[in-house]
Write an enzyme that holds these catalytic residues in place. Structure first.
Site, PDB file in Angstrom:
ATOM      1  CB  SER A   1      -8.215   2.383   1.606  1.00  0.00           C
ATOM      2  OG  SER A   1      -9.327   1.524   1.746  1.00  0.00           O
TER       3      SER A   1
ATOM      4  CE1 TYR B   1     -10.236   1.648  -2.267  1.00  0.00           C
ATOM      5  CE2 TYR B   1      -9.580   3.507  -3.645  1.00  0.00           C
ATOM      6  CZ  TYR B   1      -9.878   2.978  -2.400  1.00  0.00           C
ATOM      7  OH  TYR B   1      -9.797   3.767  -1.290  1.00  0.00           O
TER       8      TYR B   1
ATOM      9  CE  LYS C   1      -6.756   5.154  -1.867  1.00  0.00           C
ATOM     10  NZ  LYS C   1      -6.454   6.596  -1.730  1.00  0.00           N
TER      11      LYS C   1
END
Ligand code: WQD
Length: 376
Positions: free
Chosen positions: A157, A181, A185
């Site tokens: 991402s 989050y 990643k």
């Protein structure tokens, strides 16, 4: 030997070369999800055999029933063999279940979508995010390695770039997540870089998504968030459909042309085509190679609202409120590396994204649930 360049006539007479994925069997984790379901369909239409693995924590098997129907229709229309889609319900953290799935359905490659992805939720539940996104990936890698399936495309991402120093953002930009989050990643990217460096048998591609929007043009597949949408596009479509009263625009005082947040929206079909190009990539050469998957242009919140009002013929009432914690003013990609090395670029514009996303919302007011399920 000098390469013989065929003439246009010769090229016209020669059959189109078979897709490099023809006959390959690919594991798609999160196969019932928004991007995963679109990827399953694109892989089936390219002639690949697909094994979907999903725990349905944020998706529904109905999406895969529709993928199968669309693939059967597409294959029949092209006189191609019927699609091969195997559906497995399972959790990435369950190693015995993963081993059993790979024994039952041997694959040569995997596309790894499964993961939790709500920024705000990750701040409240970091351990859940690390367990699901990092431990889940480690378990998957162990099962794939044991099965000898060492070709992986990972759904990363743009959040790994944090608040960018320069725009557009190239893959060489500094990596620094600003929320749990994004950190999961980045952690997975780091472990994949180490794995590729340690074992050249692995061919690993990291795809850094910007902002996926849109839906399959049939209106049968689309984004179906559980509860109030975190992301802009599904919130807009639910306002246009009358499911929500108005949109809250988070911030009108950013240093951007109209003061609202600017992002790089990419059609989900462009996004999955980038995955097929990545799967066909040559040997990894000991490097987990990262690619930006974005359209390479910035679009503001109000510009996206206008595109949806045009596509739907509906007003989208909104009110400008304070900025959302963790948001950056602007974020959009330099996607030149994907074009140069994968031969991929986004081709669909914001109007097509809005048209396709609205068709999905209008045809599926309650997402994949039926009206009565929505009332229960
Ligand atoms: C876009 C713009 C908001 C909602 C996140 C994740 C990213 C990726 C995509 C997974 C911003 C504004 C939003 C609303 C608004 N997900 N907005 N009102 O934050 O760019 O990216 O989703 O990979 O990792 O970080 O997307 O759609 O939430 O926001 O004004 O109700 O819309 O401020 O400017 P974001 P988003």
């Amino acid at each position: 030997m000098s390469e013989v360049c065929s003439t246009r006539k010769e090229r016209a007479l020669s059959p189109t070369p078979p897709h490099p994925l023809l006959g390959a069997r690919v594991l798609v984790t999160g196969g019932a999800g928004y991007i995963g379901s679109h990827a399953c369909l694109a892989l089936l239409e390219a002639g690949a055999r697909v094994v979907s693995l999903d725990n349905y924590s944020n998706s529904t098997p109905e999406a895969l029933r529709r993928v199968r129907a669309l693939a059967e229709e597409s294959c029949a229309a092209r006189g191609a063999p019927p699609p091969s889609l195997d559906v497995v319900e399972g959790d990435l953290c369950d190693l015995p279940a993963l081993r059993a799935a790979l024994r039952a359905h041997p694959v040569s490659a995997a596309v790894h979508f499964a993961g939790l992805k709500a920024v705000g939720e990750s701040c409240a539940q970091p351990l859940r995010y690390y367990h699901n996104n990092v431990t889940g990936t480690l378990t998957l890698l162990r099962a794939l390695d044991e099965a000898g399936a060492r070709r992986l495309v990972f759904s990363s991402s743009a959040t790994v770039y944090g608040d960018p120093e320069r725009l557009p953002i190239a893959e060489e930009a500094p990596l620094r997540a600003t929320n749990p989050y994004g950190q999961t990643k980045l952690t997975v990217e780091d472990l994949l870089r180490d794995l590729a460096r340690a074992d050249a048998r692995w061919v690993i591609t990291l795809l850094r998504y910007f902002n996926p929007v849109g839906a399959h043009p049939s209106g049968l597949l689309g984004e179906d968030p559980a509860g109030p949408p975190n992301n802009l596009a599904p919130y807009i479509t639910q306002v246009a459909a009358g499911r929500r009263a108005r949109l809250q625009v988070f911030g009108g005082d950013y240093p951007t042309p109209d003061g609202t947040g600017v992002r790089d929206y990419i059609h989900v079909l462009d996004l999955v085509e980038g995955h097929l190009a990545a799967l066909a990539r040559g040997a990894g050469g000991g490097e987990a190679r990262a690619y930006n998957l974005g359209a390479g242009r910035g679009v503001s919140v109000l510009e996206l609202v206008a595109a949806f009002e045009h596509a739907s013929g509906r007003a989208v009432p909104y009110e400008v409120v304070g900025r959302r914690a963790g948001d950056v003013a602007a974020c959009y990609s330099d996607a030149a590396r994907a074009l140069r090395e994968l031969g991929w670029r986004a081709t669909r514009g914001v109007d097509e994204m809005a048209r396709d996303a609205w068709r999905w919302q209008a045809q599926n007011p309650h997402g994949y649930r039926s009206a009565q399920e929505a009332l229960s």
